[in-house]
Design a protein around this motif. Structure first.
Motif, PDB file in Angstrom:
ATOM      1  N   VAL A 152      13.986 -13.118  -8.141  1.00  0.00           N
ATOM      2  CA  VAL A 152      12.986 -12.140  -7.274  1.00  0.00           C
ATOM      3  C   VAL A 152      11.625 -12.714  -7.744  1.00  0.00           C
ATOM      4  O   VAL A 152      11.334 -12.798  -8.825  1.00  0.00           O
ATOM      5  CB  VAL A 152      13.180 -10.814  -7.498  1.00  0.00           C
ATOM      6  N   THR A 153      10.870 -13.104  -6.875  1.00  0.00           N
ATOM      7  CA  THR A 153       9.599 -13.717  -7.233  1.00  0.00           C
ATOM      8  C   THR A 153       8.466 -12.655  -6.883  1.00  0.00           C
ATOM      9  O   THR A 153       8.399 -11.931  -5.659  1.00  0.00           O
ATOM     10  CB  THR A 153       9.093 -15.179  -6.558  1.00  0.00           C
ATOM     11  N   ALA A 154       7.509 -12.466  -7.955  1.00  0.00           N
ATOM     12  CA  ALA A 154       6.350 -11.680  -7.437  1.00  0.00           C
ATOM     13  C   ALA A 154       5.151 -12.621  -7.917  1.00  0.00           C
ATOM     14  O   ALA A 154       4.730 -12.957  -8.855  1.00  0.00           O
ATOM     15  CB  ALA A 154       6.291 -10.602  -8.537  1.00  0.00           C
ATOM     16  N   CYS A 155       4.469 -13.012  -6.496  1.00  0.00           N
ATOM     17  CA  CYS A 155       3.620 -13.993  -6.614  1.00  0.00           C
ATOM     18  C   CYS A 155       2.310 -13.001  -5.955  1.00  0.00           C
ATOM     19  O   CYS A 155       1.769 -13.394  -4.769  1.00  0.00           O
ATOM     20  CB  CYS A 155       3.766 -14.886  -5.642  1.00  0.00           C
ATOM     21  N   PRO A 156       1.457 -12.374  -6.725  1.00  0.00           N
ATOM     22  CA  PRO A 156       0.252 -11.606  -6.141  1.00  0.00           C
ATOM     23  C   PRO A 156      -0.796 -12.580  -5.670  1.00  0.00           C
ATOM     24  O   PRO A 156      -1.107 -13.774  -6.395  1.00  0.00           O
ATOM     25  CB  PRO A 156      -0.288 -10.862  -7.465  1.00  0.00           C
ATOM     26  N   ASN A 157      -1.210 -12.475  -4.452  1.00  0.00           N
ATOM     27  CA  ASN A 157      -2.100 -13.543  -3.750  1.00  0.00           C
ATOM     28  C   ASN A 157      -3.617 -12.924  -3.672  1.00  0.00           C
ATOM     29  O   ASN A 157      -3.846 -12.005  -3.027  1.00  0.00           O
ATOM     30  CB  ASN A 157      -1.552 -13.761  -2.423  1.00  0.00           C
ATOM     31  N   PRO A 158      -4.717 -13.284  -4.340  1.00  0.00           N
ATOM     32  CA  PRO A 158      -4.556 -14.384  -5.563  1.00  0.00           C
ATOM     33  C   PRO A 158      -4.264 -14.013  -6.821  1.00  0.00           C
ATOM     34  O   PRO A 158      -4.033 -14.546  -7.649  1.00  0.00           O
ATOM     35  CB  PRO A 158      -5.891 -15.087  -5.335  1.00  0.00           C
ATOM     36  N   HIS A 159      -4.497 -12.486  -7.198  1.00  0.00           N
ATOM     37  CA  HIS A 159      -4.407 -12.529  -8.484  1.00  0.00           C
ATOM     38  C   HIS A 159      -3.638 -10.699  -8.633  1.00  0.00           C
ATOM     39  O   HIS A 159      -3.675  -9.874  -7.524  1.00  0.00           O
ATOM     40  CB  HIS A 159      -5.650 -12.041  -9.380  1.00  0.00           C
ATOM     41  N   ILE A 160      -2.926 -10.312  -9.722  1.00  0.00           N
ATOM     42  CA  ILE A 160      -2.350  -8.915  -9.845  1.00  0.00           C
ATOM     43  C   ILE A 160      -3.305  -7.882  -9.428  1.00  0.00           C
ATOM     44  O   ILE A 160      -2.804  -6.679  -9.002  1.00  0.00           O
ATOM     45  CB  ILE A 160      -1.454  -8.941 -11.073  1.00  0.00           C
ATOM     46  N   GLU A 161      -4.538  -8.072  -9.754  1.00  0.00           N
ATOM     47  CA  GLU A 161      -5.397  -6.822  -9.986  1.00  0.00           C
ATOM     48  C   GLU A 161      -5.720  -6.661  -8.574  1.00  0.00           C
ATOM     49  O   GLU A 161      -5.924  -5.315  -8.183  1.00  0.00           O
ATOM     50  CB  GLU A 161      -6.723  -7.303 -10.493  1.00  0.00           C
ATOM     51  N   ARG A 162      -5.388  -7.517  -7.444  1.00  0.00           N
ATOM     52  CA  ARG A 162      -5.659  -7.021  -6.108  1.00  0.00           C
ATOM     53  C   ARG A 162      -4.629  -6.025  -5.506  1.00  0.00           C
ATOM     54  O   ARG A 162      -4.746  -5.119  -4.866  1.00  0.00           O
ATOM     55  CB  ARG A 162      -5.544  -8.246  -4.998  1.00  0.00           C
ATOM     56  N   TRP A 163      -3.403  -6.270  -6.142  1.00  0.00           N
ATOM     57  CA  TRP A 163      -2.238  -5.263  -5.972  1.00  0.00           C
ATOM     58  C   TRP A 163      -2.490  -3.945  -6.442  1.00  0.00           C
ATOM     59  O   TRP A 163      -2.128  -2.929  -5.611  1.00  0.00           O
ATOM     60  CB  TRP A 163      -0.989  -5.775  -6.620  1.00  0.00           C
ATOM     61  N   PHE A 164      -3.106  -3.702  -7.439  1.00  0.00           N
ATOM     62  CA  PHE A 164      -3.431  -2.300  -8.284  1.00  0.00           C
ATOM     63  C   PHE A 164      -4.589  -1.834  -6.903  1.00  0.00           C
ATOM     64  O   PHE A 164      -4.447  -0.433  -7.032  1.00  0.00           O
ATOM     65  CB  PHE A 164      -4.320  -2.362  -9.340  1.00  0.00           C
ATOM     66  N   MET A 165      -5.150  -2.457  -6.278  1.00  0.00           N
ATOM     67  CA  MET A 165      -6.158  -1.720  -5.425  1.00  0.00           C
ATOM     68  C   MET A 165      -5.640  -1.861  -3.768  1.00  0.00           C
ATOM     69  O   MET A 165      -6.425  -1.626  -2.820  1.00  0.00           O
ATOM     70  CB  MET A 165      -7.688  -2.526  -5.569  1.00  0.00           C
ATOM     71  N   ALA A 166      -4.357  -2.355  -3.848  1.00  0.00           N
ATOM     72  CA  ALA A 166      -3.987  -2.430  -2.234  1.00  0.00           C
ATOM     73  C   ALA A 166      -3.858  -0.982  -1.399  1.00  0.00           C
ATOM     74  O   ALA A 166      -4.170  -1.211  -0.380  1.00  0.00           O
ATOM     75  CB  ALA A 166      -2.565  -3.222  -2.311  1.00  0.00           C
ATOM     76  N   ASP A 167      -3.708  -0.099  -2.007  1.00  0.00           N
ATOM     77  CA  ASP A 167      -3.706   1.193  -1.355  1.00  0.00           C
ATOM     78  C   ASP A 167      -4.834   1.934  -1.900  1.00  0.00           C
ATOM     79  O   ASP A 167      -4.951   2.364  -2.980  1.00  0.00           O
ATOM     80  CB  ASP A 167      -2.529   2.030  -1.592  1.00  0.00           C
ATOM     81  N   ALA A 215       0.196   4.402 -13.404  1.00  0.00           N
ATOM     82  CA  ALA A 215      -0.250   5.686 -12.673  1.00  0.00           C
ATOM     83  C   ALA A 215      -0.486   5.229 -10.919  1.00  0.00           C
ATOM     84  O   ALA A 215      -0.210   5.814 -10.179  1.00  0.00           O
ATOM     85  CB  ALA A 215      -1.614   6.367 -13.105  1.00  0.00           C
ATOM     86  N   LEU A 216      -1.131   4.079 -10.872  1.00  0.00           N
ATOM     87  CA  LEU A 216      -1.344   3.515  -9.773  1.00  0.00           C
ATOM     88  C   LEU A 216      -0.239   3.011  -8.956  1.00  0.00           C
ATOM     89  O   LEU A 216       0.013   3.416  -7.783  1.00  0.00           O
ATOM     90  CB  LEU A 216      -2.440   2.357  -9.710  1.00  0.00           C
ATOM     91  N   VAL A 217       0.696   2.564  -9.515  1.00  0.00           N
ATOM     92  CA  VAL A 217       2.038   2.155  -8.883  1.00  0.00           C
ATOM     93  C   VAL A 217       2.946   3.434  -8.598  1.00  0.00           C
ATOM     94  O   VAL A 217       3.507   3.656  -7.388  1.00  0.00           O
ATOM     95  CB  VAL A 217       2.966   1.185  -9.913  1.00  0.00           C
ATOM     96  N   GLU A 218       2.933   4.382  -9.579  1.00  0.00           N
ATOM     97  CA  GLU A 218       3.534   5.697  -9.104  1.00  0.00           C
ATOM     98  C   GLU A 218       2.939   6.436  -7.829  1.00  0.00           C
ATOM     99  O   GLU A 218       3.565   6.992  -7.044  1.00  0.00           O
ATOM    100  CB  GLU A 218       3.383   6.774 -10.271  1.00  0.00           C
ATOM    101  N   GLU A 219       1.562   6.248  -7.667  1.00  0.00           N
ATOM    102  CA  GLU A 219       0.933   7.081  -6.619  1.00  0.00           C
ATOM    103  C   GLU A 219       0.859   6.331  -5.427  1.00  0.00           C
ATOM    104  O   GLU A 219       0.731   6.999  -4.245  1.00  0.00           O
ATOM    105  CB  GLU A 219      -0.544   7.575  -7.060  1.00  0.00           C
ATOM    106  N   MET A 220       0.823   5.058  -5.414  1.00  0.00           N
ATOM    107  CA  MET A 220       0.477   4.298  -4.223  1.00  0.00           C
ATOM    108  C   MET A 220       1.655   4.408  -3.163  1.00  0.00           C
ATOM    109  O   MET A 220       2.617   4.765  -3.629  1.00  0.00           O
ATOM    110  CB  MET A 220       0.303   2.838  -4.545  1.00  0.00           C
ATOM    111  N   SER A 221       1.185   4.386  -1.990  1.00  0.00           N
ATOM    112  CA  SER A 221       2.276   4.176  -0.609  1.00  0.00           C
ATOM    113  C   SER A 221       2.528   2.680  -0.830  1.00  0.00           C
ATOM    114  O   SER A 221       1.471   1.917  -0.307  1.00  0.00           O
ATOM    115  CB  SER A 221       1.322   4.805   0.563  1.00  0.00           C
ATOM    116  N   LEU A 222       3.921   2.309  -1.074  1.00  0.00           N
ATOM    117  CA  LEU A 222       4.123   0.950  -0.825  1.00  0.00           C
ATOM    118  C   LEU A 222       3.890   0.561   0.536  1.00  0.00           C
ATOM    119  O   LEU A 222       3.734  -0.638   0.685  1.00  0.00           O
ATOM    120  CB  LEU A 222       5.460   0.996  -1.435  1.00  0.00           C
ATOM    121  N   TYR A 223       4.364   1.415   1.638  1.00  0.00           N
ATOM    122  CA  TYR A 223       4.026   0.839   2.837  1.00  0.00           C
ATOM    123  C   TYR A 223       2.415   0.491   3.149  1.00  0.00           C
ATOM    124  O   TYR A 223       2.170  -0.519   3.670  1.00  0.00           O
ATOM    125  CB  TYR A 223       4.249   2.009   3.739  1.00  0.00           C
TER     126      TYR A 223
END
Length: 175
Positions: free
Chosen positions: A80-95, A144-152
């Motif tokens: 399984v690949t996890a390729c944050p585009n461009p950086h993982i910090e963006r994922w934390f702020m996605a929701d 905490a961000l991952v637990e709280e975020m709406s993955l949708y």
């Protein structure tokens, strides 16, 4: 991984082999892990093998392809690949709504930026504006961000995150 596994009612044990050093080091560490696995230094075969590497302004497809090409045939079906585009910090702020609930500040992200350090700086600034002391640059809020975020919502805001969530969920369901 833990959140998605919990949603699928699957127990997982995550073993992080390397988490620092950037793209080149991550690829070297992945190749070293596989060599050690081939020599039998790890017992058994993993159920799922997650390789996470920022795209660093390359494309998601290019980064994913690089990882797939470096993967042993015996492990490819588990990958399984996890390729944050461009950086993982963006994922934390996605929701942004959940980010605000956790951190206390909602950053204005605008369109995706490829600039080195842009999202690291944005995350640090958001944490500071949320009234928190600077400790780990915002990464301390990851769980905490991952637990709280709406993955949708997060997946709609960031296609690379959606691709990871969908791929991991699919592997866990089929395993």
């Amino acid at each position: 991984m833990k959140r998605i596994a919990a949603e699928e009612t699957i127990a997982v044990r995550c073993r992080v082999r390397s988490a620092v050093g950037g793209h080149p080091r991550a690829m070297r560490e992945f190749e070293a892990y596989q060599r050690l696995w081939e020599r039998g230094l790890f017992t058994g075969i993993p159920d799922v093998l997650v390789v996470a590497i920022d795209t660093n302004c390359s494309t998601f497809a290019q980064t994913r392809s690089e990882i797939e090409e470096a993967t042993l045939d015996e492990l490819r079906a588990l990958l399984v690949t996890a390729c944050p585009n461009p950086h993982i910090e963006r994922w934390f702020m996605a929701d942004l709504r959940s980010f605000h609930r956790v951190v206390g500040y909602e950053p204005a992200l605008g369109t995706a930026k490829c600039e080195r350090g842009y999202y690291k700086d944005h995350l640090k600034d958001a944490v500071r504006r949320g009234g928190h002391p600077q400790t780990l640059g915002g990464i301390e809020f990851a769980s905490a961000l991952v637990e709280e975020m709406s993955l949708y919502r997060a997946g709609r805001a960031d296609r690379s995150l959606k691709a990871f969530v969908d791929e991991l969920r699919g592997k866990l369901r089929s395993g």
